[in-house]
Design an enzyme around this catalytic site. Structure first.
Site: not given
Ligand code: NDP
Length: 240
Positions: A13, A84-85, A147
């Site tokens: 990504g 990041g998730i 988030y």
């Protein structure tokens, strides 16, 4: 001598685009990842960039891995906190594991990695740290209290560390991407994504390269007067 750059979540990504852009600009790049060995192998085969597996949400493992990276590749001059998730859910359905995973991975990681490199950067009087936040840390987002809190925390973290680094040749900045075409966004249901794109004034998702070129700008040796900033790269979706 080439400067050494560590990109967390650098194999897929946005992180992959950042790793490649830094390599193309002459940096010696090490990309980190956590679980997807197949993607990491494909990335290494394609780019020739080293991919090192460790969990950036784990303080001790991160410290150990960064010590090893510095022994093998040289001291880290550029740190890009990109890993990041998401673990989405509305508050009334979110469990503590969803909250903890996102806070530890997206925000805790910035402490873990920065803590491991900051003393060396201070001693050498040079450092570039770029933290990848999010439009959803600026504006909030339904179903993402975890988030949004983590990403919003990144923006405060950036400003505080920038103040500490300013007299030591260390700049610390954040990028707040809008919606970018990666696996993370492809996981959004198509009807929801269509509505999101309709709200982006430039009429498209961002590309990982849009974020990578902003990182290059911020980490340049000459970018000494930009610190504590958050640069929005969001196609005009949120003007902050
Ligand atoms: P992807 O899901 O495509 O890639 C995430 C990368 O992070 C992978 O390399 C993954 O490794 C790595 N990673 C995840 N958890 C860990 C961990 N605990 N330790 C080490 N590495 C980890 O994400 P994107 O490229 O979409 O996002 C990159 C960053 O940009 C994230 O911080 C995200 O929040 C932010 N962002 C993304 C937006 C978007 O629209 N895509 C918008 C705004 C912000 P592995 O391959 O092993 O799973």
């Amino acid at each position: 001598m080439s400067r050494v750059a560590l990109v967390t979540g650098g194999t897929r990504g946005i992180g992959e685009a950042i790793s490649v852009a830094l390599k193309d600009a002459g940096y010696k790049v090490v990309a980190n990842y956590c679980g997807n060995d197949d993607a990491a192998k494909a990335f290494m085969d394609k780019t020739g960039i080293a991919a090192i597996k460790f969990d950036v949400s784990d303080f001790d493992k991160t410290k150990e891995a960064i010590t090893q990276i510095e022994n093998d590749y040289g001291t880290i001059d550029v740190l890009v906190n990109n890993a990041g998730i998401t673990r989405d859910g509305t508050m009334h359905r979110m469990d503590a594991d969803q909250w903890d995973a996102v806070i530890k991975t997206n925000l805790g990681s910035c402490f873990n990695t920065s803590r491991a490199v900051i003393e060396g950067m201070r001693d050498r009087k040079f450092g570039r740290i770029v933290n990848v936040g999010s439009i959803n840390g600026q504006a909030g987002q339904y179903g993402q209290v975890n988030y949004a809190a983590a990403k919003s925390g990144i923006h405060g973290f950036t400003k505080a560390l920038a103040q500490e680094g300013a007299g030591k040749g260390i700049t610390v900045n954040a990028i707040a991407p809008g919606y970018v075409d990666t696996d993370m966004v492809r996981a959004v249901p198509p009807d929801v994504l269509e509505k999101i794109i309709a709200k982006i004034p430039v009429g498209r998702l961002g590309s990982p390269k849009d974020i990578a070129r902003t990182v290059l700008f911020l980490v340049d040796d000459d970018a000494t007067f930009i610190t504590g900033s958050t640069i929005s790269v969001n196609g005009g979706q949120h003007m902050y």
